[in-house]
Enzyme design. Structure first.
Site, PDB file in Angstrom:
ATOM      1  N   SER A  43       1.429  -1.664   0.060  1.00 42.92           N
ATOM      2  CA  SER A  43      -0.171   0.463  -0.214  1.00 42.92           C
ATOM      3  C   SER A  43       1.218   1.353  -0.061  1.00 42.92           C
ATOM      4  O   SER A  43       0.207   2.494  -0.126  1.00 42.92           O
ATOM      5  CB  SER A  43      -1.067  -0.059   1.276  1.00 42.92           C
ATOM      6  N   GLU A 122      -5.828  16.796   6.563  1.00 39.93           N
ATOM      7  CA  GLU A 122      -7.571  15.670   6.664  1.00 39.93           C
ATOM      8  C   GLU A 122      -8.405  15.771   7.883  1.00 39.93           C
ATOM      9  O   GLU A 122      -7.965  16.643   8.471  1.00 39.93           O
ATOM     10  CB  GLU A 122      -5.814  14.862   6.364  1.00 39.93           C
ATOM     11  N   HIS A 244     -12.627   3.952   3.839  1.00 30.61           N
ATOM     12  CA  HIS A 244     -12.463   5.553   3.020  1.00 30.61           C
ATOM     13  C   HIS A 244     -13.713   5.710   2.187  1.00 30.61           C
ATOM     14  O   HIS A 244     -13.927   5.258   1.731  1.00 30.61           O
ATOM     15  CB  HIS A 244     -11.273   5.023   2.188  1.00 30.61           C
ATOM     16  N   ARG A 290     -12.894  10.064   9.501  1.00 31.90           N
ATOM     17  CA  ARG A 290     -13.207   9.237   8.275  1.00 31.90           C
ATOM     18  C   ARG A 290     -14.321   8.102   8.716  1.00 31.90           C
ATOM     19  O   ARG A 290     -15.282   7.634   7.816  1.00 31.90           O
ATOM     20  CB  ARG A 290     -12.209   7.900   7.757  1.00 31.90           C
ATOM     21  N   HIS A 351     -10.040  -0.006   3.404  1.00 32.01           N
ATOM     22  CA  HIS A 351      -8.974   0.916   3.184  1.00 32.01           C
ATOM     23  C   HIS A 351      -7.707   0.555   4.117  1.00 32.01           C
ATOM     24  O   HIS A 351      -7.027   0.799   4.213  1.00 32.01           O
ATOM     25  CB  HIS A 351      -9.816   2.721   3.753  1.00 32.01           C
ATOM     26  N   ARG A 386      -8.054   4.776  12.663  1.00 35.67           N
ATOM     27  CA  ARG A 386      -7.081   5.711  12.756  1.00 35.67           C
ATOM     28  C   ARG A 386      -6.931   6.905  11.713  1.00 35.67           C
ATOM     29  O   ARG A 386      -8.412   6.966  11.349  1.00 35.67           O
ATOM     30  CB  ARG A 386      -6.498   5.061  11.103  1.00 35.67           C
TER      31      ARG A 386
HETATM   32  P1  FAD Z   1       2.873  -2.188   2.911  1.00 35.35           P
HETATM   33  O1  FAD Z   1       4.132  -1.443   2.444  1.00 35.35           O
HETATM   34  O2  FAD Z   1       0.941  -2.721   2.272  1.00 35.35           O
HETATM   35  O3  FAD Z   1       3.709  -3.354   2.399  1.00 35.35           O
HETATM   36  C1  FAD Z   1       3.635  -4.606   2.823  1.00 35.35           C
HETATM   37  C2  FAD Z   1       4.540  -5.260   1.533  1.00 35.35           C
HETATM   38  O4  FAD Z   1       4.564  -6.978   2.442  1.00 35.35           O
HETATM   39  C3  FAD Z   1       5.236  -5.774   0.640  1.00 35.35           C
HETATM   40  O5  FAD Z   1       5.711  -5.665   0.372  1.00 35.35           O
HETATM   41  C4  FAD Z   1       4.680  -6.874   0.104  1.00 35.35           C
HETATM   42  O6  FAD Z   1       4.698  -7.166  -1.161  1.00 35.35           O
HETATM   43  C5  FAD Z   1       4.674  -7.704   1.288  1.00 35.35           C
HETATM   44  N1  FAD Z   1       4.235  -8.129   1.655  1.00 35.35           N
HETATM   45  C6  FAD Z   1       2.620  -8.878   2.094  1.00 35.35           C
HETATM   46  N2  FAD Z   1       2.188 -10.301   2.277  1.00 35.35           N
HETATM   47  C7  FAD Z   1       3.452 -10.869   2.012  1.00 35.35           C
HETATM   48  C8  FAD Z   1       3.630 -11.702   2.174  1.00 35.35           C
HETATM   49  N3  FAD Z   1       3.162 -13.253   2.497  1.00 35.35           N
HETATM   50  N4  FAD Z   1       5.832 -12.692   1.771  1.00 35.35           N
HETATM   51  C9  FAD Z   1       5.600 -11.779   1.281  1.00 35.35           C
HETATM   52  N5  FAD Z   1       5.829 -10.605   1.358  1.00 35.35           N
HETATM   53  C10 FAD Z   1       4.644  -9.765   1.730  1.00 35.35           C
HETATM   54  N6  FAD Z   1      -1.221   6.606   5.150  1.00 35.35           N
HETATM   55  C11 FAD Z   1      -1.028   7.532   4.798  1.00 35.35           C
HETATM   56  O7  FAD Z   1      -0.218   7.522   6.068  1.00 35.35           O
HETATM   57  N7  FAD Z   1      -1.060   8.619   4.515  1.00 35.35           N
HETATM   58  C12 FAD Z   1      -1.710   8.918   3.369  1.00 35.35           C
HETATM   59  O8  FAD Z   1      -2.005   9.511   2.636  1.00 35.35           O
HETATM   60  C13 FAD Z   1      -2.156   6.976   2.810  1.00 35.35           C
HETATM   61  N8  FAD Z   1      -3.010   6.812   1.624  1.00 35.35           N
HETATM   62  C14 FAD Z   1      -3.051   5.795   1.198  1.00 35.35           C
HETATM   63  C15 FAD Z   1      -3.785   6.171  -0.104  1.00 35.35           C
HETATM   64  C16 FAD Z   1      -4.263   4.738  -0.723  1.00 35.35           C
HETATM   65  C17 FAD Z   1      -5.233   3.701  -2.379  1.00 35.35           C
HETATM   66  C18 FAD Z   1      -4.000   3.098   1.044  1.00 35.35           C
HETATM   67  C19 FAD Z   1      -4.563   1.562  -0.134  1.00 35.35           C
HETATM   68  C20 FAD Z   1      -3.246   3.488   1.465  1.00 35.35           C
HETATM   69  C21 FAD Z   1      -2.681   4.347   2.241  1.00 35.35           C
HETATM   70  N9  FAD Z   1      -2.433   4.759   3.681  1.00 35.35           N
HETATM   71  C22 FAD Z   1      -2.164   6.016   3.718  1.00 35.35           C
HETATM   72  C23 FAD Z   1      -2.187   3.522   3.980  1.00 35.35           C
HETATM   73  C24 FAD Z   1      -0.681   3.505   3.793  1.00 35.35           C
HETATM   74  O9  FAD Z   1      -0.293   3.652   2.744  1.00 35.35           O
HETATM   75  C25 FAD Z   1      -0.114   1.809   4.742  1.00 35.35           C
HETATM   76  O10 FAD Z   1      -0.520   2.069   6.298  1.00 35.35           O
HETATM   77  C26 FAD Z   1       1.060   1.591   4.779  1.00 35.35           C
HETATM   78  O11 FAD Z   1       1.694   2.437   3.485  1.00 35.35           O
HETATM   79  C27 FAD Z   1       1.279   0.441   4.983  1.00 35.35           C
HETATM   80  O12 FAD Z   1       2.996  -0.110   5.171  1.00 35.35           O
HETATM   81  P2  FAD Z   1       3.865  -0.689   5.636  1.00 35.35           P
HETATM   82  O13 FAD Z   1       4.972  -1.054   4.822  1.00 35.35           O
HETATM   83  O14 FAD Z   1       2.637  -1.919   6.530  1.00 35.35           O
HETATM   84  O15 FAD Z   1       2.706  -2.123   4.355  1.00 35.35           O
HETATM   85  C1  SIN Z   2      -6.397   9.990   1.607  1.00 37.15           C
HETATM   86  O1  SIN Z   2      -5.440  10.515   0.975  1.00 37.15           O
HETATM   87  O2  SIN Z   2      -7.457   9.583   1.550  1.00 37.15           O
HETATM   88  C2  SIN Z   2      -5.843   8.374   2.665  1.00 37.15           C
HETATM   89  C3  SIN Z   2      -4.237   9.361   3.815  1.00 37.15           C
HETATM   90  C4  SIN Z   2      -4.989   8.320   4.463  1.00 37.15           C
HETATM   91  O3  SIN Z   2      -5.314   7.122   4.492  1.00 37.15           O
HETATM   92  O4  SIN Z   2      -4.183   8.348   5.205  1.00 37.15           O
END
Ligand code: FAD
Ligand code: SIN
Length: 533
Positions: A43, A122, A244, A290, A351, A386
Site C-alpha cells: 500500500s 485532512e 475510506h 473518516r 481502506h 486511525r
Molecule cells: P505495505 O506498504 O502494504 O507493504 C507490505 C509489504 O509486504 C509489501 O512489500 C508486500 O509485497 C509484502 N508482503 C505481504 N504479504 C507478504 C508475504 N506473505 N510474503 C512476502 N511479502 C509479503 N497512509 C498514510 O499515512 N497517508 C496516506 O496518504 C495514505 N494513503 C493511502 C492511499 C491508499 C490508496 C492506500 C491503499 C493506503 C493509504 N495509506 C495512507 C495507508 C498506508 O499507505 C499503509 O497503511 C502503509 O503504507 C502500510 O505500509 P506497510 O509497510 O505496513 O505495508
Molecule cells: C488519503 O489520501 O485520503 C489517504 C490518507 C490516509 O489513508 O491516511
C-alpha cells in the site's frame, strides 16, 4: 530444488515499515527482505494524502496527540500515541535525508513562508500538518526507501516470494520459544524455500482485500496477521476496519482512491441532486473523522438508493487541482471526468486494517525474536479509528524502533539450528482452481455485505457460519495440493475474516469504526479486543 537460506534478520515486507526497519538493521547485520509484487506490491506505493507530523511553528505535539486520541474514540494507547507523534520530526528529517522531496511553499503561497514544507489538511486534524509530495506521497517514499535498500551492501531483496508460515522453536519442540525464520514460496521456482534467521520482522501490511471493494493493492491479504496468529502471537482490535469515504465510482476504476486531502483543500460532498449534506451528521462537515464521513455516505446512499455520491472541488482554481492533485486529476480524465468542472462520483471502500499483531513500543510481539511494524500491527496508535496520514508515520517510527531493539538485544539472537525443509511429498497439483476463485469471491462478497460499515449480530453470525465452511474447504485443499500464491492468500484471508468476525461479535457496543445496530452506544468500560491463539 527447494533452498535453505541463512540471514541475520529476515524482514517480511518491502513497504515503508519493512524497509525503514531494514535500513538501520543493515548497519550491523545482514538483512534479507522478501516481498511479493516489488515496489508497487504494498500500500505504501499508493499512499496519496501524505504523512502527518508536527513541523509547523504554530502546531504542537499536544495538538497532534489530541486529534489522534479523538479519532481513536477512547481506545488509543496514549503512550503509543505520544511515542509516535514525538518521533514525527525525526522521521521527516530521515526521509528528506533518504531523498524524499516533500512539496514546499512557493513565494506566493497562502499556506506558509516560501521554502517551508507545504502542509495540507485532512479529516480529524485540527491543523494543517500533512506533508505530501503532490498526491503521490507514497510513491515518492517507496521509491526512495527502495533505492536506499537496493544500494545497501548488507541488504538482499528477494522479490516474488510469498511467506507461507513463520518457524518457531516451539513447533520444533525446542524451548524456550523463539521465531527463527519462515517457509517462503518462491514464485519463480514454484518451490517452498526455508529462510533461517536470528530474528524476524513482520511488515506485510493490511488485510483490506478481505472486502469486495477496497482501495488496497491485490497483495493486502493479511498474510502477516494470519502467520503470526498461527505461530501463537496475540492479535487485537480486528473489528476496526477503516472504510475510506471516497473512492472513485466507475466500473473500471478498481476503487481508485480520491484523497481526503481534496476535502482538506475545500472539497464538498454532495447528493446526486447537488445538495451538501454533511452538516446533518457532524459540525466538522467534510473534515469529520473518516468513520463518521463513511457512515454518512453509506446512510445517504442507502436512503436514496443511490449508486454513488459526489465530491466537488470544481470551485477551486485549476492551478491548485493540477499542482496538488495531478495523479487524481489525470486518472479521472481517463474515465471522462474533469474534476476542474465536474463533481467526482465516489463510494466508500475498505481502506485500512486498524487492528493486527500486538506489539509494544519496540515493535516486539509476544513471541521472542518476532517483531512487527506498520499496518500489520496493533500498536495502540490508532485505537478504534486511525487518524488520516498517521499510518506512514507509524510505519517509519515503529520500523526504526524494532531495528533499535534488535540491535540492543542482538547477543540474545544466536543463529538457530536447522529446521526441517518443507515437506511437499504428500501433495499433488490441483486441477480444481475454480474452488479458489469461487471461494475468494464468496468470502469478499459476504464480508462486504455482512461485516461492512454497519453491522448487526445476525449478519455477523451468518458471516461466521460461512467463514467456518470455507475454512474447512480451503484447509482440506491446502493439505492435498501444491501451494501457490492464490491458495496461500485465500487461506490467510479466511483466517483474518475469522478474527474480524470473532472480534466484532465480542464488542457489544459501537465505537469508532465498529458500528452495530444491536448495540448503538458506547459502553462505559473501554477495552481492546485481544485474541490469543
Ligand atoms: P505495505 O506498504 O502494504 O507493504 C507490505 C509489504 O509486504 C509489501 O512489500 C508486500 O509485497 C509484502 N508482503 C505481504 N504479504 C507478504 C508475504 N506473505 N510474503 C512476502 N511479502 C509479503 N497512509 C498514510 O499515512 N497517508 C496516506 O496518504 C495514505 N494513503 C493511502 C492511499 C491508499 C490508496 C492506500 C491503499 C493506503 C493509504 N495509506 C495512507 C495507508 C498506508 O499507505 C499503509 O497503511 C502503509 O503504507 C502500510 O505500509 P506497510 O509497510 O505496513 O505495508
Ligand atoms: C488519503 O489520501 O485520503 C489517504 C490518507 C490516509 O489513508 O491516511
Amino acid at each position: 530444488m527447494a533452498e535453505r537460506r541463512q540471514t541475520d534478520v529476515l524482514v517480511i515486507g518491502g513497504g515503508a515499515a519493512g524497509l525503514s526497519a531494514a535500513l538501520p538493521l543493515a548497519e550491523f547485520a545482514q538483512v534479507t527482505v522478501i516481498c511479493k509484487g516489488g515496489v508497487e506490491g504494498g500500500s505504501t506505493n499508493w499512499a496519496q494524502g501524505g504523512l502527518a507530523a508536527v513541523t509547523a511553528p504554530d502546531d504542537s505535539f499536544e495538538s497532534h496527540i489530541r486529534d489522534t486520541l479523538i479519532s481513536g474514540d477512547g481506545l488509543c494507547n496514549e503512550e503509543a500515541v505520544r511515542f509516535t507523534v514525538t518521533n514525527g520530526r525525526k522521521v521527516v528529517d530521515q526521509l528528506v535525508d533518504w531523498g524524499v522531496e516533500f512539496d514546499r511553499n512557493g513565494p506566493d503561497s497562502p499556506d506558509g513562508e516560501a521554502g517551508t514544507f507545504h502542509r495540507t489538511r485532512e479529516g480529524g486534524h485540527g491543523e494543517r500538518r500533512v506533508l505530501h509530495v503532490a498526491d503521490s506521497t507514497g510513491r515518492a517514499i517507496a521509491n526512495s526507501l527502495w533505492q536506499q535498500a537496493t544500494d545497501h551492501p548488507n541488504i538482499q531483496i528477494d522479490n516474488d516470494r510469498v511467506a507461507v508460515d513463520l518457524i518457531t522453536t516451539d513447533h520444533l519442540g525446542i524451548h524456550p520459544n523463539r521465531c527463527i525464520g519462515a517457509y517462503v514460496y518462491n514464485d519463480i521456482t514454484k518451490e517452498v524455500d526455508i529462510y533461517q534467521a536470528r530474528c524476524v520482522v513482520l511488515a506485510t501490511g493490511g488485510a483490506s482485500k478481505v472486502y469486495l471493494f477496497t482501495s488496497n493493492p491485490d497483495g493486502a491479504t493479511g498474510d502477516g496477521i494470519a502467520m503470526a496468529w498461527r505461530a501463537g502471537a496475540s492479535v487485537a482490535n480486528m473489528e476496526f476496519n477503516q472504510f475510506h469515504p471516497t473512492c472513485l465510482y466507475h466500473p473500471h476504476a478498481k476503487s481508485f482512491l480520491i484523497s481526503e486531502a481534496i476535502r482538506g483543500e475545500g472539497g464538498i460532498l454532495r447528493l446526486p441532486n447537488g445538495e451538501r449534506f454533511m452538516e446533518r451528521f457532524d459540525k466538522r462537515m467534510e473534515l469529520a473523522p473518516r468513520d463518521i464521513v463513511a457512515r454518512a455516505i453509506d446512510h445517504e446512499m442507502k436512503r436514496l438508493g443511490a449508486d454513488c455520491l459526489y465530491l466537488d472541488i470544481s470551485h477551486a482554481s485549476n492551478d491548485l487541482i493540477e499542482h496538488h492533485f495531478p495523479t487524481i486529476h489525470s486518472r479521472c480524465l481517463e474515465f471522462g471526468i474533469d474534476m476542474t468542472k465536474d463533481p467526482i462520483p465516489v463510494v466508500p471502500a475498505a481502506h485500512y486494517t486498524c487492528g493486527g499483531v500486538v506489539v509494544d513500543l519496540n515493535g516486539a510481539t509476544d513471541i521472542p525474536g518476532l517483531y512487527a511494524a506498520g499496518e500489520t500491527t496493533s500498536s495502540g496508535l490508532h485505537g478504534a479509528n486511525r487518524l488520516a496520514s498517521n499510518s506512514l508515520l507509524e510505519c517509519l517510527v515503529f520500523g526504526k524502533a524494532a531495528a533499535d531493539h534488535i540491535e540492543a538485544n542482538y547477543q540474545n539472537y544466536d543463529l538457530p539450528a536447522d529446521p526441517p525443509m518443507w515437506d511437499a511429498s504428500q501433495v499433488t497439483d490441483s486441477d480444481e482452481n475454480v474452488v479458489l476463485s469461487h471461494n475468494w469471491d464468496e468470502l469478499r462478497r459476504f464480508m462486504w455485505d455482512y461485516v461492512g460499515i454497519v453491522r448487526t449480530h445476525k449478519r455477523l453470525e451468518r458471516a461466521r457460519h460461512r467463514v467456518d465452511l470455507l475454512k474447512h474447504e480451503v484447509q482440506d485443499y491446502y493439505s492435498n495440493y501444491q501451494v501457490g500464491p492464490d491458495l496461500l492468500e485465500l487461506r490467510n484471508l479466511l483466517q483474518v475474516a475469522d478474527l474480524i468476525v470473532e472480534s466484532a461479535m465480542r464488542r457489544r457496543e459501537s465505537r469508532g469504526l465498529h458500528y452495530t445496530l444491536d448495540f448503538p452506544d458506547h459502553l462505559d468500560e473501554i477495552a481492546d479486543t485481544v485474541l490469543r491463539p
